[in-house]
Design a protein around this motif. Structure first.
Motif, PDB file in Angstrom:
ATOM      1  N   GLU A   1     -18.931   0.104  10.248  1.00 39.79           N
ATOM      2  CA  GLU A   1     -18.794   0.255  11.703  1.00 39.79           C
ATOM      3  C   GLU A   1     -17.435   0.867  12.066  1.00 39.79           C
ATOM      4  OE1 GLU A   1     -21.132   0.005  14.089  1.00 39.79           O
ATOM      5  OE2 GLU A   1     -22.453  -0.292  12.367  1.00 39.79           O
ATOM      6  N   ASN A   2     -16.396   0.483  11.322  1.00 41.42           N
ATOM      7  CA  ASN A   2     -15.073   1.070  11.555  1.00 41.42           C
ATOM      8  C   ASN A   2     -15.114   2.584  11.342  1.00 41.42           C
ATOM      9  OD1 ASN A   2     -14.134  -1.542  11.941  1.00 41.42           O
ATOM     10  ND2 ASN A   2     -13.131  -1.669   9.947  1.00 41.42           N
TER      11      ASN A   2
ATOM     12  N   GLY B   1     -11.033  -5.242  11.049  1.00 40.35           N
ATOM     13  CA  GLY B   1     -11.510  -4.280  12.041  1.00 40.35           C
ATOM     14  C   GLY B   1     -10.714  -2.983  12.049  1.00 40.35           C
ATOM     15  N   HIS B   2      -9.688  -2.909  11.206  1.00 35.27           N
ATOM     16  CA  HIS B   2      -8.869  -1.699  11.097  1.00 35.27           C
ATOM     17  C   HIS B   2      -8.843  -1.168   9.669  1.00 35.27           C
ATOM     18  CE1 HIS B   2      -7.447  -2.150  15.173  1.00 35.27           C
ATOM     19  NE2 HIS B   2      -7.235  -3.419  14.909  1.00 35.27           N
TER      20      HIS B   2
ATOM     21  N   LEU C   1     -10.760   0.771   6.324  1.00 38.99           N
ATOM     22  CA  LEU C   1     -11.809   1.631   5.788  1.00 38.99           C
ATOM     23  C   LEU C   1     -11.815   1.421   4.280  1.00 38.99           C
ATOM     24  CD1 LEU C   1     -11.110   4.976   7.683  1.00 38.99           C
ATOM     25  CD2 LEU C   1     -12.798   3.228   8.258  1.00 38.99           C
TER      26      LEU C   1
ATOM     27  N   TYR D   1      -6.645   3.705  11.116  1.00 42.38           N
ATOM     28  CA  TYR D   1      -7.319   2.763  10.238  1.00 42.38           C
ATOM     29  C   TYR D   1      -6.609   2.828   8.896  1.00 42.38           C
ATOM     30  CZ  TYR D   1     -11.076   2.286  13.620  1.00 42.38           C
ATOM     31  OH  TYR D   1     -11.800   2.008  14.748  1.00 42.38           O
TER      32      TYR D   1
ATOM     33  N   THR E   1     -16.639  -2.510   7.726  1.00 42.61           N
ATOM     34  CA  THR E   1     -15.943  -1.266   7.404  1.00 42.61           C
ATOM     35  C   THR E   1     -16.813  -0.042   7.692  1.00 42.61           C
ATOM     36  OG1 THR E   1     -16.513  -1.458   5.043  1.00 42.61           O
ATOM     37  CG2 THR E   1     -14.356  -2.322   5.745  1.00 42.61           C
TER      38      THR E   1
ATOM     39  N   SER F   1      -6.959   8.076   9.770  1.00 38.46           N
ATOM     40  CA  SER F   1      -6.987   7.156   8.647  1.00 38.46           C
ATOM     41  C   SER F   1      -5.780   7.374   7.758  1.00 38.46           C
ATOM     42  CB  SER F   1      -8.259   7.395   7.816  1.00 38.46           C
ATOM     43  OG  SER F   1      -8.198   6.698   6.593  1.00 38.46           O
TER      44      SER F   1
ATOM     45  N   ARG G   1     -16.947   4.334  14.120  1.00 36.88           N
ATOM     46  CA  ARG G   1     -16.123   4.369  15.337  1.00 36.88           C
ATOM     47  C   ARG G   1     -15.053   5.466  15.218  1.00 36.88           C
ATOM     48  NH1 ARG G   1     -16.068  -0.611  15.701  1.00 36.88           N
ATOM     49  NH2 ARG G   1     -14.274  -1.074  14.396  1.00 36.88           N
ATOM     50  N   LEU G   2     -14.367   5.513  14.088  1.00 38.43           N
ATOM     51  CA  LEU G   2     -13.302   6.500  13.906  1.00 38.43           C
ATOM     52  C   LEU G   2     -13.844   7.931  13.949  1.00 38.43           C
ATOM     53  CD1 LEU G   2     -10.397   7.371  13.273  1.00 38.43           C
ATOM     54  CD2 LEU G   2     -10.967   7.080  10.837  1.00 38.43           C
TER      55      LEU G   2
END
Length: 128
Positions: free
Chosen positions: A120-121, A70-71, A73, A45, A118, A25, A124-125
């Motif tokens: 879900e982002n 989608g990228h 946070l 992200y 965000t 991030s 995922r990260l």
């Protein structure tokens, strides 16, 4: 993942991260949309914090419109970088709604959609 806070060294930061092939991030990102796209290509992200709400900070609002949510946070950078509505006060996680609200406004989405995407982002990260 790594969390990187880069101030006034965006190109140097990019060059270093590219060499080490890490993902993570870009915390409290305040660079251009073009550089954000480069970080995204590396697997990063883009962290959006309180400065998106600051009246004079057009750069971040412009950048948010040019990258895929989608990228992104959402973060507060507590106790610093309070949103405009709380400037001069200690920032806390309770102020996250100012940030999600501003992102929603800029993207023409509902705040619930911004929160869902965000979240879900982040899952995922951080593999949560």
């Amino acid at each position: 993942p790594v969390i990187v806070h880069s101030r006034k060294a965006i190109q140097d930061t990019f060059d270093i991260l590219k060499k080490h092939k890490v993902v993570g991030s870009m915390h409290c990102y305040q660079g251009s949309a073009e550089m954000a796209q480069q970080f995204i290509k590396l697997g990063f992200y883009i962290g959006i914090a309180g400065p998106i709400t600051h009246t004079k900070n057009k750069t971040i609002r412009k950048m948010v419109k040019q990258i895929d949510i989608g990228h992104m946070l959402v973060e507060t950078d507590s106790p610093y970088l309070s949103p405009e509505e709380k400037r001069g006060e200690k920032n806390t996680s309770l102020n996250i709604n100012y940030i999600t609200g501003k992102i929603a406004e800029e993207l023409g989405m509902s705040e619930d959609e911004v929160i869902e995407i965000t979240t879900e982002n982040a899952k995922r990260l951080f593999k949560i």
